[in-house]
Design a protein around this motif. Structure first.
Motif, short mmCIF file in Angstrom:
data_model
loop_
_atom_site.label_atom_id
_atom_site.label_comp_id
_atom_site.label_asym_id
_atom_site.label_seq_id
_atom_site.Cartn_x
_atom_site.Cartn_y
_atom_site.Cartn_z
N ASP B 23 -15.32 -14.91 46.33
CA ASP B 23 -15.85 -13.87 45.45
C ASP B 23 -16.81 -14.50 44.43
O ASP B 23 -16.69 -15.68 44.12
CB ASP B 23 -14.71 -13.18 44.68
CG ASP B 23 -13.82 -12.38 45.61
OD1 ASP B 23 -14.34 -11.92 46.66
OD2 ASP B 23 -12.63 -12.23 45.31
N VAL B 24 -17.71 -13.68 43.95
CA VAL B 24 -18.58 -14.16 42.87
C VAL B 24 -17.68 -14.41 41.65
O VAL B 24 -16.95 -13.54 41.23
CB VAL B 24 -19.66 -13.11 42.53
CG1 VAL B 24 -20.44 -13.53 41.29
CG2 VAL B 24 -20.60 -12.94 43.72
N PRO B 25 -17.73 -15.63 41.12
CA PRO B 25 -16.84 -15.92 39.98
C PRO B 25 -17.19 -15.07 38.75
O PRO B 25 -18.35 -14.73 38.54
CB PRO B 25 -17.07 -17.40 39.71
CG PRO B 25 -18.24 -17.82 40.51
CD PRO B 25 -18.48 -16.80 41.58
N THR B 26 -16.16 -14.77 38.00
CA THR B 26 -16.35 -13.98 36.78
C THR B 26 -16.18 -14.83 35.54
O THR B 26 -16.49 -14.38 34.43
CB THR B 26 -15.30 -12.86 36.71
OG1 THR B 26 -14.00 -13.49 36.65
CG2 THR B 26 -15.35 -11.96 37.93
N GLY B 27 -15.65 -16.03 35.72
CA GLY B 27 -15.37 -16.88 34.57
C GLY B 27 -13.90 -16.90 34.20
O GLY B 27 -13.45 -17.71 33.39
N ARG B 28 -13.15 -15.97 34.81
CA ARG B 28 -11.72 -15.95 34.51
C ARG B 28 -10.92 -16.88 35.44
O ARG B 28 -9.79 -17.21 35.17
CB ARG B 28 -11.17 -14.52 34.63
CG ARG B 28 -11.60 -13.62 33.48
CD ARG B 28 -10.86 -12.29 33.52
NE ARG B 28 -11.21 -11.52 34.70
CZ ARG B 28 -12.27 -10.69 34.77
NH1 ARG B 28 -13.05 -10.54 33.72
NH2 ARG B 28 -12.52 -10.02 35.87
N GLU B 29 -11.56 -17.27 36.56
CA GLU B 29 -10.88 -18.14 37.51
C GLU B 29 -10.63 -19.52 36.90
O GLU B 29 -11.45 -20.01 36.12
CB GLU B 29 -11.73 -18.31 38.78
CG GLU B 29 -12.07 -17.03 39.51
CD GLU B 29 -13.23 -16.26 38.86
OE1 GLU B 29 -13.79 -16.74 37.85
OE2 GLU B 29 -13.55 -15.17 39.35
N GLU B 30 -9.53 -20.13 37.29
CA GLU B 30 -9.22 -21.47 36.79
C GLU B 30 -10.39 -22.44 37.04
O GLU B 30 -10.74 -23.24 36.18
CB GLU B 30 -7.94 -21.99 37.48
CG GLU B 30 -7.49 -23.37 37.06
CD GLU B 30 -7.21 -23.48 35.55
OE1 GLU B 30 -6.78 -22.48 34.95
OE2 GLU B 30 -7.43 -24.57 34.98
N ALA B 31 -11.00 -22.33 38.22
CA ALA B 31 -12.05 -23.27 38.60
C ALA B 31 -13.36 -23.04 37.83
O ALA B 31 -14.25 -23.89 37.83
CB ALA B 31 -12.32 -23.19 40.09
N TRP B 32 -13.48 -21.87 37.20
CA TRP B 32 -14.75 -21.54 36.55
C TRP B 32 -14.62 -21.28 35.06
O TRP B 32 -15.59 -20.96 34.39
CB TRP B 32 -15.39 -20.32 37.23
CG TRP B 32 -15.83 -20.62 38.62
CD1 TRP B 32 -15.18 -20.33 39.78
CD2 TRP B 32 -17.01 -21.36 39.01
NE1 TRP B 32 -15.88 -20.82 40.87
CE2 TRP B 32 -17.01 -21.45 40.42
CE3 TRP B 32 -18.06 -21.95 38.29
CZ2 TRP B 32 -18.00 -22.11 41.13
CZ3 TRP B 32 -19.05 -22.60 39.01
CH2 TRP B 32 -19.02 -22.67 40.41
N ARG B 33 -13.40 -21.42 34.54
CA ARG B 33 -13.21 -20.95 33.17
C ARG B 33 -13.95 -21.77 32.12
O ARG B 33 -14.22 -21.29 31.03
CB ARG B 33 -11.73 -20.86 32.83
CG ARG B 33 -10.99 -22.17 32.75
CD ARG B 33 -9.50 -21.89 32.55
NE ARG B 33 -8.71 -23.09 32.51
CZ ARG B 33 -8.21 -23.62 31.40
NH1 ARG B 33 -8.45 -23.04 30.24
NH2 ARG B 33 -7.49 -24.72 31.43
N PHE B 34 -14.31 -23.01 32.46
CA PHE B 34 -15.04 -23.82 31.48
C PHE B 34 -16.57 -23.70 31.63
O PHE B 34 -17.31 -24.13 30.76
CB PHE B 34 -14.66 -25.29 31.61
CG PHE B 34 -13.24 -25.58 31.20
CD1 PHE B 34 -12.86 -25.46 29.87
CD2 PHE B 34 -12.30 -25.97 32.13
CE1 PHE B 34 -11.55 -25.73 29.48
CE2 PHE B 34 -10.99 -26.25 31.75
CZ PHE B 34 -10.62 -26.13 30.42
#
Lengths: 248, 374
Positions: B23-34
């Protein structure tokens, strides 16, 4: 001819008053021993003069040839001719001894030393203090034994040639051999020119190798008794008890 | 969990060649939160069109081949399966891949250089590189990123039985560059891999070096140095997946940060799976925060699924310059600015001096000097 003049110096650490008005004058050619029990404020005097940020000056002056050192930054004081041999030299990872010494000598002399001359001075200095040549490539004070750290402090003293040297318990933690080597270094420095030494110590042992001209007894944050070398002998036999009682 | 079931890692379980699986990351994912997604210029959302100007050139010593191949080449994607959305995007968008091969038992004279030079941050570029070091061969690869670009890529390092590969990857981008990259090393039996990552430039760099093992005796050493200036986001995400017995890994990343909104992220994941008995691993991240307004996030994760490890540890420290260090140097007449430089240089230099190629070591050191002088 240089003079370090400490006038009514008062110093606090975190609002606690440690030095309560210290008066002392050290002229070049003189060696002064400051002796006193633990906690009397001896090291505070050394670090406050050098400008350690932990110590707050609450009053007084420290003049080196008329210039108030307390108005200067730590490095400016060193460049003005003050040297502090530290009781616990810190380890600085990744900074080699040779790189550090060259930077220090460059800063104090105001110009970079010629590489060959510097290498020669360094080698001679290290030889005289029985420091292994491989030492120059090691990281500053990292993994040094107590004795190595103190010899390294004296090496700096000899290379930087200050006007006034404050030696803070340089003798502590040394065995007799190391004490002898370090004392010889201090004596070479004393003989090398117009320099004054303020030697802070807890024990009289080093004074058998480095003869003081004046002895000051420190207790409760001030000088409580002064005299010649004979005062050290008295302390040797009687200890500090009478002074600690008097200030308690 | 029954006795016959093996515990599974909770880290990095997802991997696919298919973009639709992410999925397109939203920023809430662990891998994308930073990661500040808004600064990715669409690399994560499929909106970054491949209209960028990035020139890739390979320079190889004799005996080493470098070929540009089409997407169908069987050597592509053998060692690495994309593990996140941008990686999958890059995997699906590149046109030609660079395949470098060091033949069996070869010990080329000199190192391989891959130069990537961006010609602007207007359009995006996607890339794929495969470096194959065949059994018992030894090679050194220097990857240099320069100029300006919006770039996503995957690099596969396939290290054969008993082979050795040393990689230096230099991210020396212009201030507006955006770079998201995966470097995956697959180590066969008794293979040695040394990675040295230097990230200095770019507006946003997110580099994910990972290691997997296909046989016992593999040895991976991952080192990294970064210098984050005001406004920069430099992120390194390490993953070492120990799935074979008697392998080693060592991770040591160090960074210095200065300036408003300088942001460093370091994630260090190590998995030691049930079958990876006798694993020896250590990971370390240290950050030196030089000014207010800079922030370092450092998250080591060590997941041990077997009881039989030789050694496993991690450490993470973030702190300011030590006042005692500065005092000592100043007390020897060294002015504050120079004392500060000496300490920082020492902190990073301890790692940099491990780069074996003198020319590269000196380049890295002078690049760090230039950062210190800013």
């Amino acid at each position: 001819m240089s003079t370090l003049e400490i006038r009514d110096l008062q110093v606090a650490v975190e609002d606690k008053e440690i030095l309560r008005g210290v008066n002392l004058t050290v002229r070049s050619g003189e060696t002064h021993a400051i002796m006193g029990p633990n906690g009397s404020g001896k090291s505070t005097l050394a670090y406050a003069i050098a400008g350690h940020p932990k110590y707050t000056i609450t009053g007084g002056q420290v003049l080196l040839d008329g210039v108030d050192l307390l108005e200067l930054s730590v490095d400016e004081r060193a460049r003005a001719g003050l040297f502090l041999a530290m009781q616990y030299p810190v380890e600085v990872p990744g900074v080699s001894v040779s790189n550090f010494l060259r930077s220090a000598v460059t800063a104090v002399r105001g110009e970079a030393p010629k590489l060959r001359e510097f290498a020669k001075d360094l080698k001679n200095g290290m030889d005289a203090l029985s420091i292994d040549a491989a030492f120059a490539q090691r990281n500053l004070n990292e993994g040094f034994s107590g004795g190595e750290k103190k010899r390294h402090e004296i090496l700096q003293l000899e290379l930087l040639k200050p006007k006034i040297a404050v030696l803070d318990e340089t003798d502590s933690g040394l065995d007799v051999d190391a004490l002898r080597v370090v004392s010889e270094g201090i004596n070479r420095f004393r003989a090398s020119g117009d320099t004054g030494v303020l030697l802070i110590t807890h024990y009289t042992r080093i004074l058998r190798y480095v003869k003081p001209d004046f002895v000051h007894v420190f207790a409760g944050g001030r000088i409580v008794e002064e005299g010649g070398p004979e005062l050290a002998d008295k302390l040797e036999s009687e200890g500090y008890e009478q002074y600690t009682k008097a200030t308690a | 969990m029954g006795l016959n079931e093996k515990p599974l890692s909770t880290l990095h379980e997802k991997a696919s060649y298919d973009l639709a699986d992410f999925d397109v990351p939203t920023g809430r994912e662990e891998a994308w939160r930073f990661t500040p997604l808004s600064r990715l210029k669409g690399l994560h959302s499929g909106k970054a069109e491949a209209t960028g100007q990035l020139v890739v050139q390979a320079f190889t010593p004799s005996g080493v081949s470098a070929e540009w191949v089409g997407r169908e080449d069987p050597r592509i994607g053998r060692a690495y399966v994309p593990a996140d959305r941008v990686s999958a995007q890059a995997y699906n968008a590149f046109e030609k891949a660079l395949v470098i091969t060091v033949p069996k038992e070869a010990t080329p004279d000199g190192h391989i250089t891959v130069e990537l030079r961006g010609g602007g941050a207007d359009g995006a570029s996607y890339g794929h590189i495969v470096v194959v070091v065949e059994p018992l061969a030894e090679a050194v690869v220097v990857i240099e990123h320069q100029g300006s670009a919006v770039y996503a890529d995957n690099i596969e390092f396939v290290v054969g039985d008993g082979a050795s590969l040393k990689v230096v990857s230099l991210q020396d981008w212009e201030d507006d560059a955006v770079h998201v990259s995966h470097h995956h090393a697959q180590l066969a039996k008794d293979a040695t891999f040394r990675s040295f990552v230097v990230t200095l430039g770019g507006d946003l760099v997110r580099l994910s070096p990972s290691v997997s093992y296909t046989g016992p005796g593999g040895d991976a050493d991952l080192a990294g140095v970064y210098f984050v200036d005001a406004g920069q986001h430099l992120e390194h995400r390490l993953l070492v997946d120990h799935s074979q017995p008697h392998c080693k890994s060592n991770v040591d990343y160090r960074g210095a940060l200065q300036g408003e909104d300088a942001h460093a992220v370091w994630i260090g994941d190590v998995i030691i799976r049930v079958e990876a008995e006798g694993t020896d691993t250590y990971e370390l991240n240290r950050n030196l925060i030089l000014t207010d307004g800079a922030r370092a996030d450092s998250v080591p994760n060590l997941e041990i699924l077997t009881g039989e490890v030789a050694g496993a540890g991690h450490a993470s420290t973030s702190g300011r310059l030590d006042d005692e260090h500065i005092f000592y140097l100043q007390a020897r007449g060294i002015p504050f600015d120079e004392a500060r430089r000496l300490v920082i240089r020492g902190f990073l230099g301890q790692l940099i001096e491990r780069i074996e190629i003198e020319e590269i070591r000196e380049r890295v050191m002078s690049a760090v000097e230039a950062e210190l002088a800013r």
